[in-house]
Every structure is written in structure tokens, then in C-alpha cells.
Design an enzyme around this catalytic site. Structure first.
Site, PDB file in Angstrom:
ATOM      1  CD  GLU A 185       3.918  -7.397  -3.651  1.00  0.00           C
ATOM      2  OE1 GLU A 185       3.141  -8.361  -3.565  1.00  0.00           O
ATOM      3  OE2 GLU A 185       3.557  -6.261  -3.981  1.00  0.00           O
ATOM      4  CB  THR A 189      -1.582   4.188  -4.711  1.00  0.00           C
ATOM      5  OG1 THR A 189      -2.631   4.803  -3.976  1.00  0.00           O
ATOM      6  CG2 THR A 189      -0.763   3.309  -3.778  1.00  0.00           C
TER       7      THR A 189
END
Length: 413
Positions: free
Chosen positions: A140, A69
Site C-alpha cells: 500500500e 507478521t
């Protein structure tokens, strides 16, 4: 702002020049984690199928190595392969930092010093285009000191409709503050695929039907806006069934090896305490027969330029065969077996394997005013999504990326 000049000539020969303004294009990049290349054909979700028919699809999209991922999301975001942007796996060791990066370590996930390359949202912000992200790997962190103008720290408990509703809010902002580069992330298919395996027709089909309805709301909402919005849907990897019988005990395999062993599953990284022992350790591991390979990263065809982050990859890689899994210990297997009994499942879904294996292939679908409709293209590597989005937004394409615009340029009108 793009300007189009119209000349209006009256009978008297007097001409007036009118400047008409075209709407600046927006790109929404949607990631459907773990969405295997064949799910649409197998389950025929209504809204995604209609989206595909009105746009362009690839036969599949090929993941970078490993088909995990974090490395693949960040490859899509930067146009660089993992060995160059630095996120070489979901979990890996950095000898220089003397620290193990892991996707569950929030203080590291949000630390921009781990991330190389120039993500799409950073490139957009640097060029005067506001960006927004409702979850995407790297968004982020302050990378090159930049975050999207609008972003959220990852929280898997936030439901899909909340994420979609926020996207509509962003799209309806005044032009001066409206983001034109939006990334979104949905984990549904990865979650259900891991739990039941991709062959479980009932569970996979039910979750996809729900996700399809939610994405349908997004598609219809975008249609209602008077904006030039191009939507690109991708996934990071596919999924394959793994049974309990196909688990390999990693602790037994590496017993006696003087090294730091990081990660499990489809592959494990071996960081030797004495790198000079690499060939001897490789031969020692090869004496332990099983459904795995022991490889030197320099010999792996998936890796290109190892000059930047070879230290993060390690000295050797233990790579499981497709459908097999490196389990840390017997205690882990006991936990998995108990969960499988509770779920009534016969397999778990896993990924991270050889990207050439079709089960690891991902998706690429695109639709919008700048995208050709009714087009199917050959499978391609996921590094090429980045320059396509740059082109759609009118952003300069960095010279140091691995992706090439010419691969996906034929899908543009």
C-alpha cells in the site's frame, strides 16, 4: 517475450524459419498468515494436499526474527532480514523519526519512508512487468516511489472469494496490461489460531476446511487458463498455545527502568533514555526471575548486519520463553480472561518467539510449469523465496539481498 526458433526443411531443400512465442510466466505469491508447518499433516485439507503432491514442499520454512507478521511478510517480499529492511517488528520505535510504527497506524503503514529494500512488486514494475496485490505488507506504500499497478488498501472485511475473483480478473486482462507478479493474503489461520490456540482441533480444522475450499476454487480457475502460472504458498510464522497462567506482567517487570518500552507479547523492545546505562539496566532486569531472557540485540544470533536499523530494535530486548507472554498490565489479562470464557477456550495462540522453535515454523509449497513435482526439500530460511521468484519471472536479483538463489534453485525444472 521468449522466442523459440523452429527450422522446417522440405524435400526440395527449402527451409523456412518460424518464430513461435512461448507464454511469459506469471507468479502468484499467496500468504496464509499464521499457517503452522504441521497443519496439512494434521488436518489433511483436500485441495492444498493435492497441490502439494503435484508440486514441491519444504518440511517447513523458518521465520526471521521476530516471528511476527509484518517483519516476516516484508522479508519474504524483499529477501532481506528485518534488521536490514527496517520493519523490525509489528510495533517498534524509530528514534530518528521520534515515532512508534504500529500495524494499526494506517498513515505510517502507507508511508514508504519506513520501508527499505526492493519489494518484488517494485522490482517487477521497474523492469517492465506489471504487478498486482490483494493485500501484502508494504504493497500500500509508495516504496522507492513505486506501488503495484493494481492494489488495494487492506480491509480484513473483504471475503476470500472476492479476493480470488479479482485475481481471475487480473489474469484475464489483455497481455499488455495483465500483471504477471500477483501477491495475495489470507488471515484465516492467524485469526482462528490467536482466538483458540493451534491445539484446538475442532476450531482450527473447521477454519482450514473452509479456506481449503476457497483456495481450491483458485487452483481450478488457474488450471482453466491458457497461461504459465506458478503458484507459491507461504506463511509468515507458526503459532503456540499460551494459557493465562503463563502471562508475565510487563509493567511490573520494567518498573523503575528509565526507558521507552515498546510492544508486548513474545518480546518487548527497551529504548533507554541513557544508553550508557545498558549493562546496569540489564543486570537490574535479570534480578527479576521469570520465564524470559534479557538480551542485547548484538548478541542475538538471529540478527546479522545491525548497521542499518539497530536504533529501531532498541538497546535491549525482553524475550519471553516459548509459551509465555508479556502482558502490559492486569487490566489486559482481565479482558483476555473474559474473552476466553465467552469463547469457551483454555488458551490463546501467540507467536513472535525464537524462530528455531518448531512451533514457530511456517510453510512453503510451490507448483507450476517451472516447478518440479513430488519433491520435498529440507527446511530453509524465508529470505530465499525472493530470489526464486526473481528467477521465475526473469528479473535481475539485487546484489544486496540476504537470500540466495542456490537454496531453492533445485526445485526448478
Amino acid at each position: 517475450m521468449i522466442k523459440v526458433v523452429f527450422q522446417i526443411v522440405f524435400l526440395l531443400g527449402i527451409s523456412f524459419t518460424i518464430l513461435a512465442q512461448e507464454k511469459e510466466p506469471t507468479v502468484i505469491l499467496i500468504s496464509l498468515d499464521g499457517f503452522r508447518y504441521d497443519y496439512v499433516e494434521r488436518f489433511k485439507p483436500e485441495n492444498i494436499s493435492r497441490f502439494i503432491s503435484e508440486g514441491t514442499q519444504a518440511q517447513s520454512m523458518i521465520s526471521s526474527f521476530p516471528s511476527k507478521t509484518f517483519p516476516n511478510h516484508y522479508t519474504i517480499a524483499t529477501g532481506m532480514r528485518p534488521e536490514r529492511h527496517g520493519i523490525v517488528d509489528n510495533t517498534f520505535y524509530d528514534p530518528e523519526k521520534d515515532e512508534v510504527y504500529a500495524i494499526g497506524k494506517r498513515e505510517l503503514v502507507t508511508d514508504g519512508s519506513w520501508y527499505g529494500g526492493t519489494p518484488l512488486w517494485v522490482l517487477a514494475e521497474q523492469n517492465g512487468i506489471k504487478a498486482a496485490s490483494y493485500f501484502f505488507v508494504g504493497s500500500e506504500a509508495a516504496i522507492q516511489g513505486v506501488r503495484p499497478s493494481y492494489y488495494y488498501d487492506y480491509d480484513g472485511r473483504v471475503n476470500n472469494l472476492t479476493r480470488i475473483s479479482k485475481a481471475f480478473e487480473w489474469l484475464q486482462m489483455p497481455d499488455s496490461i495483465r500483471p504477471r507478479m500477483i501477491t495475495m493474503y489470507f488471515s484465516d489461520m492467524d485469526d482462528i489460531g490467536h482466538r483458540y490456540g493451534p491445539s484446538d482441533e475442532e476450531q482450527i480444522g473447521a477454519r482450514l476446511k473452509k479456506l481449503d475450499a476457497e483456495l481450491g476454487a483458485l487452483f481450478e480457475g488457474v488450471k482453466s487458463l491458457d497461461q504459465e502460472v506458478n503458484i507459491i504458498i507461504v506463511s509468515d510464522h507458526g503459532m503456540v498455545d499460551v494459557t493465562l497462567e503463563n502471562r508475565i506482567l510487563l509493567d511490573q517487570l520494567v518498573d523503575g527502568i528509565k526507558a521507552r518500552i515498546v510492544n508486548s507479547g513474545a518480546l518487548a523492545h527497551v529504548y533507554l533514555l541513557n544508553p550508557g546505562e545498558k549493562e546496569a539496566v540489564k543486570q537490574q532486569l535479570l534480578t527479576k526471575k521469570g520465564r524470559f531472557k534479557i538480551v542485547d540485540p548484538a548478541d542475538l544470533e538471529y540478527y546479522g548486519d545491525l548497521s542499518t536499523h539497530a536504533d529501531r530494535i532498541g538497546d535491549l530486548i525482553i524475550l519471553a520463553d516459548l509459551g509465555f507472554y508479556l502482558a502490559n498490565d492486569q487490566g489486559y489479562l482481565d479482558v483476555v480472561a473474559r474473552r476466553m470464557r465467552m469463547d469457551g477456550s483454555t488458551a490463546r495462540g501467540e507467536h513472535g518467539f525464537d524462530p528455531k522453535e518448531k512451533e514457530m515454523h511456517a510453510i512453503f509449497y510451490a507448483k507450476g510449469p517451472q516447478i518440479k513435482s513430488g519433491l520435498t526439500i529440507d527446511s530453509f530460511d524465508n529470505i530465499h523465496v525472493y530470489p526464486l521468484i526473481c528467477q521465475l519471472l526473469g528479473l535481475p536479483i539485487p546484489s544486496d539481498i540476504d537470500g540466495k538463489l542456490e537454496v531453492l534453485q533445485p526445485i526448478l525444472k
